[in-house]
Scaffold this motif. Sequence first.
Motif, PDB file in Angstrom:
ATOM      1  N   ASP A   1     -19.401 -18.087   7.920  1.00 50.37           N
ATOM      2  CA  ASP A   1     -20.242 -17.548   6.859  1.00 50.37           C
ATOM      3  C   ASP A   1     -19.424 -16.622   5.961  1.00 50.37           C
ATOM      4  OD1 ASP A   1     -22.686 -17.066   5.560  1.00 50.37           O
ATOM      5  OD2 ASP A   1     -22.875 -15.159   6.617  1.00 50.37           O
ATOM      6  N   HIS A   2     -19.608 -16.768   4.639  1.00 50.60           N
ATOM      7  CA  HIS A   2     -18.770 -16.051   3.679  1.00 50.60           C
ATOM      8  C   HIS A   2     -19.604 -15.411   2.590  1.00 50.60           C
ATOM      9  CE1 HIS A   2     -15.228 -18.080   5.405  1.00 50.60           C
ATOM     10  NE2 HIS A   2     -16.044 -19.112   5.533  1.00 50.60           N
ATOM     11  N   SER A   3     -19.282 -14.166   2.302  1.00 48.86           N
ATOM     12  CA  SER A   3     -19.977 -13.490   1.211  1.00 48.86           C
ATOM     13  C   SER A   3     -19.014 -12.576   0.477  1.00 48.86           C
ATOM     14  CB  SER A   3     -21.136 -12.653   1.765  1.00 48.86           C
ATOM     15  OG  SER A   3     -21.760 -11.946   0.724  1.00 48.86           O
TER      16      SER A   3
ATOM     17  N   ARG B   1     -17.646 -14.789  10.792  1.00 47.64           N
ATOM     18  CA  ARG B   1     -17.902 -14.088   9.523  1.00 47.64           C
ATOM     19  C   ARG B   1     -16.702 -13.232   9.150  1.00 47.64           C
ATOM     20  NH1 ARG B   1     -22.638 -11.979   6.796  1.00 47.64           N
ATOM     21  NH2 ARG B   1     -21.830 -11.142   4.851  1.00 47.64           N
ATOM     22  N   PRO B   2     -15.759 -13.792   8.435  1.00 51.95           N
ATOM     23  CA  PRO B   2     -14.461 -13.127   8.267  1.00 51.95           C
ATOM     24  C   PRO B   2     -14.303 -12.260   7.012  1.00 51.95           C
ATOM     25  CG  PRO B   2     -14.313 -15.334   7.424  1.00 51.95           C
ATOM     26  CD  PRO B   2     -15.747 -15.130   7.843  1.00 51.95           C
ATOM     27  N   ASP B   3     -15.405 -12.004   6.249  1.00 48.42           N
ATOM     28  CA  ASP B   3     -15.251 -11.341   4.938  1.00 48.42           C
ATOM     29  C   ASP B   3     -14.233 -10.204   4.923  1.00 48.42           C
ATOM     30  OD1 ASP B   3     -17.319 -13.014   4.368  1.00 48.42           O
ATOM     31  OD2 ASP B   3     -18.813 -11.445   4.057  1.00 48.42           O
ATOM     32  N   ARG B   4     -14.390  -9.278   5.828  1.00 47.93           N
ATOM     33  CA  ARG B   4     -13.572  -8.063   5.738  1.00 47.93           C
ATOM     34  C   ARG B   4     -12.083  -8.348   5.913  1.00 47.93           C
ATOM     35  NH1 ARG B   4     -15.503  -4.404  10.641  1.00 47.93           N
ATOM     36  NH2 ARG B   4     -17.476  -5.165   9.793  1.00 47.93           N
ATOM     37  N   TYR B   5     -11.754  -9.451   6.551  1.00 53.95           N
ATOM     38  CA  TYR B   5     -10.341  -9.801   6.758  1.00 53.95           C
ATOM     39  C   TYR B   5      -9.752 -10.534   5.561  1.00 53.95           C
ATOM     40  CZ  TYR B   5     -11.739  -8.603  11.450  1.00 53.95           C
ATOM     41  OH  TYR B   5     -12.236  -7.926  12.537  1.00 53.95           O
ATOM     42  N   LEU B   6     -10.629 -10.899   4.631  1.00 47.18           N
ATOM     43  CA  LEU B   6     -10.180 -11.677   3.471  1.00 47.18           C
ATOM     44  C   LEU B   6     -10.133 -10.854   2.189  1.00 47.18           C
ATOM     45  CD1 LEU B   6     -12.269 -14.927   4.110  1.00 47.18           C
ATOM     46  CD2 LEU B   6     -10.073 -14.283   5.101  1.00 47.18           C
ATOM     47  N   GLU B   7     -10.507  -9.598   2.283  1.00 48.73           N
ATOM     48  CA  GLU B   7     -10.583  -8.769   1.083  1.00 48.73           C
ATOM     49  C   GLU B   7      -9.640  -7.587   1.198  1.00 48.73           C
ATOM     50  OE1 GLU B   7     -14.739  -7.736   0.384  1.00 48.73           O
ATOM     51  OE2 GLU B   7     -15.090  -9.764  -0.389  1.00 48.73           O
ATOM     52  N   PRO B   8      -8.383  -7.770   0.772  1.00 53.48           N
ATOM     53  CA  PRO B   8      -7.412  -6.679   0.919  1.00 53.48           C
ATOM     54  C   PRO B   8      -7.802  -5.420   0.152  1.00 53.48           C
ATOM     55  CG  PRO B   8      -6.304  -8.734   0.332  1.00 53.48           C
ATOM     56  CD  PRO B   8      -7.768  -8.983   0.204  1.00 53.48           C
ATOM     57  N   GLU B   9      -8.736  -5.546  -0.790  1.00 55.13           N
ATOM     58  CA  GLU B   9      -9.113  -4.355  -1.559  1.00 55.13           C
ATOM     59  C   GLU B   9     -10.033  -3.436  -0.766  1.00 55.13           C
ATOM     60  OE1 GLU B   9     -10.139  -7.360  -2.035  1.00 55.13           O
ATOM     61  OE2 GLU B   9     -12.130  -7.495  -2.969  1.00 55.13           O
ATOM     62  N   ARG B  10     -10.584  -3.929   0.328  1.00 57.72           N
ATOM     63  CA  ARG B  10     -11.484  -3.082   1.120  1.00 57.72           C
ATOM     64  C   ARG B  10     -10.710  -2.036   1.900  1.00 57.72           C
ATOM     65  NH1 ARG B  10     -16.491  -5.537   4.401  1.00 57.72           N
ATOM     66  NH2 ARG B  10     -16.817  -7.449   3.216  1.00 57.72           N
ATOM     67  N   ALA B  11     -11.305  -0.867   1.998  1.00 56.75           N
ATOM     68  CA  ALA B  11     -10.723   0.175   2.846  1.00 56.75           C
ATOM     69  C   ALA B  11     -10.624  -0.365   4.274  1.00 56.75           C
ATOM     70  CB  ALA B  11     -11.594   1.423   2.801  1.00 56.75           C
ATOM     71  N   GLY B  12      -9.493  -0.116   4.907  1.00 54.61           N
ATOM     72  CA  GLY B  12      -9.368  -0.502   6.315  1.00 54.61           C
ATOM     73  C   GLY B  12      -8.902  -1.930   6.532  1.00 54.61           C
ATOM     74  N   TRP B  13      -8.592  -2.646   5.438  1.00 55.81           N
ATOM     75  CA  TRP B  13      -8.194  -4.044   5.592  1.00 55.81           C
ATOM     76  C   TRP B  13      -6.922  -4.186   6.431  1.00 55.81           C
ATOM     77  CZ3 TRP B  13      -3.745  -6.546   3.673  1.00 55.81           C
ATOM     78  CH2 TRP B  13      -3.725  -7.938   3.862  1.00 55.81           C
TER      79      TRP B  13
END
Lengths: 468, 468, 468
Positions: free
Chosen positions: A247-249, A194-206
Amino acid sequence: MPIHLHPDRLLPADPGVRALARRLYDSVRGLAILSPHGHVDARLLAEDEPFGDPASLLISPDHYVTRLLHAAGVPLHDLGVGRGPLSETAARTAWRRLCEHWPVFRGTPVRYWLETELGEVFGVEDRPAPDTADRIYDRIAERLAEPSFRPRALFGRFGIDVLATTDDPCDDLAAHRALAEDPAWRARVVPTFRPDRYLEPERAGWAKAVMRLGEAADTDTSDYDGYIRALEARRRHFVEHGATSADHSHADARTDPLPSRDADRIYRAALAGDATEAETLAFRRHMLLEMARMSCEDGLVMTLHPAVRRNHHPPTLHRYGPDTGHDIPLRAEFTDALRPLLERYGTADGFQLVLFTIDETAFSREIAPLAGFYPSVYAGAPWWFLDAPDAIRRFQRSVTETAGLSRTTGFVDDTRAFCSIPARHDMSRRLDSGFLAELVAEHRLTEEEAFEAAAELVAVNPRRAFKL
Amino acid sequence: MPIHLHPDRLLPADPGVRALARRLYDSVRGLAILSPHGHVDARLLAEDEPFGDPASLLISPDHYVTRLLHAAGVPLHDLGVGRGPLSETAARTAWRRLCEHWPVFRGTPVRYWLETELGEVFGVEDRPAPDTADRIYDRIAERLAEPSFRPRALFGRFGIDVLATTDDPCDDLAAHRALAEDPAWRARVVPTFRPDRYLEPERAGWAKAVMRLGEAADTDTSDYDGYIRALEARRRHFVEHGATSADHSHADARTDPLPSRDADRIYRAALAGDATEAETLAFRRHMLLEMARMSCEDGLVMTLHPAVRRNHHPPTLHRYGPDTGHDIPLRAEFTDALRPLLERYGTADGFQLVLFTIDETAFSREIAPLAGFYPSVYAGAPWWFLDAPDAIRRFQRSVTETAGLSRTTGFVDDTRAFCSIPARHDMSRRLDSGFLAELVAEHRLTEEEAFEAAAELVAVNPRRAFKL
Amino acid sequence: MPIHLHPDRLLPADPGVRALARRLYDSVRGLAILSPHGHVDARLLAEDEPFGDPASLLISPDHYVTRLLHAAGVPLHDLGVGRGPLSETAARTAWRRLCEHWPVFRGTPVRYWLETELGEVFGVEDRPAPDTADRIYDRIAERLAEPSFRPRALFGRFGIDVLATTDDPCDDLAAHRALAEDPAWRARVVPTFRPDRYLEPERAGWAKAVMRLGEAADTDTSDYDGYIRALEARRRHFVEHGATSADHSHADARTDPLPSRDADRIYRAALAGDATEAETLAFRRHMLLEMARMSCEDGLVMTLHPAVRRNHHPPTLHRYGPDTGHDIPLRAEFTDALRPLLERYGTADGFQLVLFTIDETAFSREIAPLAGFYPSVYAGAPWWFLDAPDAIRRFQRSVTETAGLSRTTGFVDDTRAFCSIPARHDMSRRLDSGFLAELVAEHRLTEEEAFEAAAELVAVNPRRAFKL
């Protein structure tokens, strides 16, 4: 009032249809559970420690339960949300709140699941109410102390054959490995990438996250190539530990390609904190397409459930953390969003894409038409807010006419509430049986076909869609 | 397993409601078929040649059938798609694929239509399956060689009174004329003006198309005025050959006017290949409004079915051509899109606009409210992916409460599968009967009214909406 | 044909389910009516003058009735729309048109309401038809002349406990005051603050409107601060006259904050006629947020029903005025639109927000999820085009599973047709009873709970949601 779990619950009311539905249900009720997507923690089974108190087990971590209590005016704090282990007093308080507000769950699946759990898993005989709260609490607490109520014992009793967990790409998957290597353990517990957070550079902490990813993959992620190699390596790690899906969201499902030099440039800018919003968005959409490419290569089924506004209420996020009941659906669009992806990989050998939605307008308009043409696309079971009897019926009636019965995934429980798993699968089997009985009653299907289809929906579709 | 076509199929399961539904159905089942919109080729009837093999008749040209087989992994090539006349071997192969994959159609209308065709048109007694494939093929092939299975004979047996075809504006309509002039032919076969490709300068080949249009109309289309006059002339040609409607399908339904000097400028630029995407889009939207103006003048009913992404999978388009099962719906918007058109022509004498959608969210939100106010607007029957029992029921329940029963078009088969016409209309009559019986059961309609309404939906509504 | 109002109308067809539904209905049919949102004029009750002719009472002002007649080709003029008091001839003509076109209402709630009104309020025995038109007209006219058919007498007979009207912020509310001070009048008739026109600088006449507002509030509205103070003052005036809610309807539901210096700048520009479209839009969205702030302060429940294109057909607007049947729904979006508002006030003490929609896709996707988390948010009853049996059933099935039964407002009649109020509430009670009986039949609710829930939906939910 006692809990009474009627044997015909959720079957169609018409006596003739119900009689057939009951026979169909009887033919599938005992089949093993396949749970190809969910949120149970593998350590629960690896460690097999006794569960804590009833509230920590059934209330605090389950946003399905806490959200309606919150709407009724109960502070999340009183329900133990975000507080870690609860004192006896805190746990009892939470439990009482639930029982006092029991009527708010009327007509909801939460009520249905909880009653089934209480009755069938814990042998509770009282219906939750202010004056039964403590008695029920005691009963459950008593049971939880027994060896037969430890996670592995329950897992066995529930009849689960395969359970997929959902895991961070940096997870070492030690618990999965431990289970796989444990000769006393015979079921399959497989991780999901589940890689979502690694694919969203706009998220804090990316930026920190991709550095961690680099460490986990033993790869330098300071440029785009390294980042891609790290993702590929972690996917391999998951495949080696039994994963069959990724899984992707994201907020949308777009999959627009970027030239790799643009991807590289944005990647570097994002690491430096210099990327614009438009750039990080473009990057994320490009990366979803990259995930599909990797799925073609490593065989992980791609599952997608876009269009949720996460953490809608920032004050609750800040106080209680994420997954606390205020993720709210958005309109979903798949047709144009997935076109670049499906143009490339829609008919690629072995590629599989499962589409979930909580915008049910997409069922008949987009998901069924896509699943009814592309050999790679499967219509995911109704999920989250739509994992409920009437919504499931709408799904059945909206998807089947265009995509048939074979292009759906079968049931997916998607739950972090371990004890609700059998109740959820049982609900689904009842609803499948009712639907098929109605088709027979209207002479749209023969009885023989209905029995075959009922078994396939439980035992074949999930294996096929998730490559189990 | 034999094919068993139960006399009560598709009627409501409740015994009391079914009894009335059956009586309603009996009162309309024998009425003549009006088919105001479809894709049968008029030459089929003008020439009355025997049909070819079973696969070329029932599989290859019918994307309803081929799409689900494709999703199940059967290459379109194996089904004869895009291959022209099939060898005996190729035809048998295609037929076997269909029979082998028969279960993928469970729960779909394709299964319903095909079983009805096989049973009622061809007298087939076996249900398709691997071991019945050749026997069924032989049976149909045998029948197709008989004179009573030629197109005109079937047309008569099907009880069709009016059949509308869909035709290119440059078509000389010779087949329609031949039928009209043939003293042995008594039914009406009318053309429908379908100008999409001439209105979309962004499409490949548009410039050549408008040159062809100029030739057909004997008009110089090198400027906008000539183009407009050519379109008007071709519409007149269609009217003279019995056309009662013009059919339009674009990616959206917008109808924003352009000043004519802008239209002229864009037209010239588009011919020269110099128009921007924004300009060609603006031109197309303007032209849809122009089509409404022409409809006010020449009386052709305007039918509109927007919001489909055509040829979603380019590799399939390139290999097999258009209409091969991968047109996928988009969200549809009518309220604002049609406002300029309805402001001008919404209450114009004789103007009629039929709105179709495959985004069913528009039924209750936009189409029924529009059809319930504007005397010109009719709610088109559920169409394409929505031409199926449960979707039709959703249409009935979504549109009727706002627009009543009189503002709908009645059933439209929209099919290129000639032999499925009676099965489709029969399905619709069964569903109408069921719906009306349910209204009576809830005392929302009297029985007398239900009988009247059942007959009107079949025999009055299509004549009124399509000016037949 | 006589009007026959079957005692079981609208109850489910299945005999077993119907038997329980009937008992549930019997338990709530006689409860007092709470009407927390509607469009009856308070002067009607304050003055208690006899109603005029049947057409002016039942046709001309009711766009539910006139719109379908208009679609059927009857000019609005013939129905008395926009003509003020009608001559006997004009009124009879309008009445005859209605009766001649009675079949166009088949399957619509208008037919249901009118038949119930004719039968139960006026004791009419004939069903409307060309040859009964005059007899029915005479019967109603005769009744309207009787003292027992004056507004107050009917109000008493209808069993209304609370009636909310909808009023302009500048209204002095004299009629409400008169009623409150009248010792002979015991029911509550409360105003509702409806400020739309004062919040939309893009509307014609806005500048004059805010000047009037300033006069009504005795406040200088030439700058933004004064404007805000004037709105606050008028809200206080409403609160002092018993108002419990403020009602809002704009083309969208966005609530994006503006820095107050920007609000002030745009306000001045708008007064001078210099604001851009983007600015007036931003201002309106900011003001909706301001309305929420004021609601937190003065306690008025905020009700919101966005996403309607008002006056879709300008020629009809110009000839007949607004509210003449051509307001057409648009797609509605709540999740992101309301996020700024809910971030600020979603858990504020005493703040309540009722969300209505006529885009039913928002029920399960956005409204139920929001109402199932935020203690402030209530799912408004299905409204306007959706206030009809099948749409209400879709609402029940779409909202309850996510938000339960307690987070809805209960029924809202929203009508300007005074005599239809009991028929509308009765319809709702029948549908509630049917829904609850179906839940019991599927063993999703106990019978005891169903009786409790039926009573709460009528007597508790509206009081709670609207602070009655």
